[in-house]
Write a protein that holds these residues in place. Structure first.
Motif, PDB file in Angstrom:
ATOM      1  N   ASP A  50       0.819  -1.214   0.000  1.00 30.67           N
ATOM      2  CA  ASP A  50       0.000   0.000   0.000  1.00 30.67           C
ATOM      3  C   ASP A  50       0.853   1.265   0.000  1.00 30.67           C
ATOM      4  O   ASP A  50       0.376   2.331  -0.400  1.00 30.67           O
ATOM      5  N   SER A  51       2.101   1.161   0.463  1.00 30.26           N
ATOM      6  CA  SER A  51       3.006   2.305   0.490  1.00 30.26           C
ATOM      7  C   SER A  51       4.106   2.182  -0.563  1.00 30.26           C
ATOM      8  O   SER A  51       5.188   2.759  -0.408  1.00 30.26           O
ATOM      9  N   PHE A  52       3.832   1.400  -1.626  1.00 31.84           N
ATOM     10  CA  PHE A  52       4.752   1.277  -2.755  1.00 31.84           C
ATOM     11  C   PHE A  52       6.093   0.637  -2.371  1.00 31.84           C
ATOM     12  O   PHE A  52       7.127   0.935  -2.952  1.00 31.84           O
ATOM     13  N   LEU A  53       6.033  -0.270  -1.402  1.00 28.82           N
ATOM     14  CA  LEU A  53       7.217  -1.011  -0.987  1.00 28.82           C
ATOM     15  C   LEU A  53       6.983  -2.501  -1.221  1.00 28.82           C
ATOM     16  O   LEU A  53       5.848  -2.972  -1.222  1.00 28.82           O
ATOM     17  N   TYR A  54       8.058  -3.235  -1.391  1.00 22.73           N
ATOM     18  CA  TYR A  54       7.962  -4.685  -1.539  1.00 22.73           C
ATOM     19  C   TYR A  54       9.159  -5.332  -0.843  1.00 22.73           C
ATOM     20  O   TYR A  54      10.184  -4.682  -0.607  1.00 22.73           O
ATOM     21  N   VAL A  55       9.006  -6.608  -0.485  1.00 18.39           N
ATOM     22  CA  VAL A  55      10.096  -7.324   0.177  1.00 18.39           C
ATOM     23  C   VAL A  55      11.133  -7.727  -0.866  1.00 18.39           C
ATOM     24  O   VAL A  55      10.851  -8.515  -1.766  1.00 18.39           O
ATOM     25  N   GLU A  56      12.316  -7.187  -0.713  1.00 19.08           N
ATOM     26  CA  GLU A  56      13.404  -7.464  -1.644  1.00 19.08           C
ATOM     27  C   GLU A  56      14.227  -8.671  -1.216  1.00 19.08           C
ATOM     28  O   GLU A  56      14.750  -9.414  -2.050  1.00 19.08           O
ATOM     29  N   ALA A  57      14.325  -8.878   0.094  1.00 24.85           N
ATOM     30  CA  ALA A  57      15.109 -10.004   0.616  1.00 24.85           C
ATOM     31  C   ALA A  57      14.687 -10.283   2.057  1.00 24.85           C
ATOM     32  O   ALA A  57      14.137  -9.420   2.739  1.00 24.85           O
ATOM     33  N   VAL A  58      14.953 -11.516   2.494  1.00 26.53           N
ATOM     34  CA  VAL A  58      14.702 -11.908   3.879  1.00 26.53           C
ATOM     35  C   VAL A  58      16.019 -12.409   4.467  1.00 26.53           C
ATOM     36  O   VAL A  58      16.683 -13.270   3.891  1.00 26.53           O
TER      37      VAL A  58
END
Length: 217
Positions: free
Chosen positions: A165-173
């Motif tokens: 919703d805030s234009f972020l995504y999980v790039e790595a864990v």
């Protein structure tokens, strides 16, 4: 592997409890002179006042804060993670780190309610985007965002959707790794707490979606 914060030129640490994590990072930056991060580029913050931190964590906080200040790091009290964009931070922030965020303390035996924590992270992610827009940053200078939570918390709080919703995504864990002096502590509790298996989630800005949204406004 755990994130290597020494690869950044500046790091903002949010929600510090007794400041031991920040002190250990400053010590590592000071001793690793060939790495990018220098102690003076570390900003360690907490929502609490100075007096509240010392009262809540009498055994470690004063020593950790003294170590940070001696190393040249900044220590900021009453700093709201949901208002990064309105703070005195300039445009050069490269990395934002928040370990074990909690909207409110819970008593032993009580469960952590998802909604307040979800809203807390929603406000935080939104403030990161507002910070980017305030300083008109380009893709190359977007700060990286690292949030450490328990595996169950990540799912229960719906952080994938909140970030989206805030234009972020999980790039790595990443695995979460800290020094021997560090233990997770809530703001107003001196005793460590167990959140189960912890992971550090690296979030990146979805620049294409963000730009498209700006054009659509």
């Amino acid at each position: 592997p755990a994130p290597d914060y020494l690869n950044f030129q500046s790091v903002l640490l949010l929600g510090e409890g007794d400041f031991t994590f920040a002190a250990e990072l400053a010590s590592a930056a000071k001793s690793n002179t060939l790495r990018m991060l220098r102690p003076h580029a570390i900003i360690a913050t907490t929502l609490q006042s100075n007096a509240k931190v010392l009262a809540s964590h009498p055994k470690r906080a004063s020593l950790a804060i003294a170590e940070l200040q001696s190393a040249g790091s900044s220590v900021c009290f009453c700093f709201d993670a949901q208002e990064i964009d309105t703070s005195d931070l300039g445009p050069g922030l490269e990395c934002v780190v928040w370990n074990m965020p909690f909207a409110a303390d819970v008593l032993p035996g009580e469960s952590v309610k998802s909604d307040p924590n979800q809203q807390l992270l929603r406000g935080f992610f939104a403030s990161v985007i507002r910070y980017i827009e305030r300083w008109h940053l380009n893709l190359a200078t977007y700060p990286k965002v690292y949030v450490t939570v328990g595996l169950n918390q990540f799912a229960d709080w719906g952080l994938l959707a909140v970030a989206y919703d805030s234009f972020l995504y999980v790039e790595a864990v990443h695995e979460f790794k800290a020094g021997v002096e560090y233990a997770p502590r809530r703001n107003e509790r001196a005793d460590p707490f167990d959140v189960g298996q912890m992971r550090t989630y690296a979030f990146a800005v979805d620049a294409e979606r963000l730009v498209a949204a700006d054009f659509a406004v």
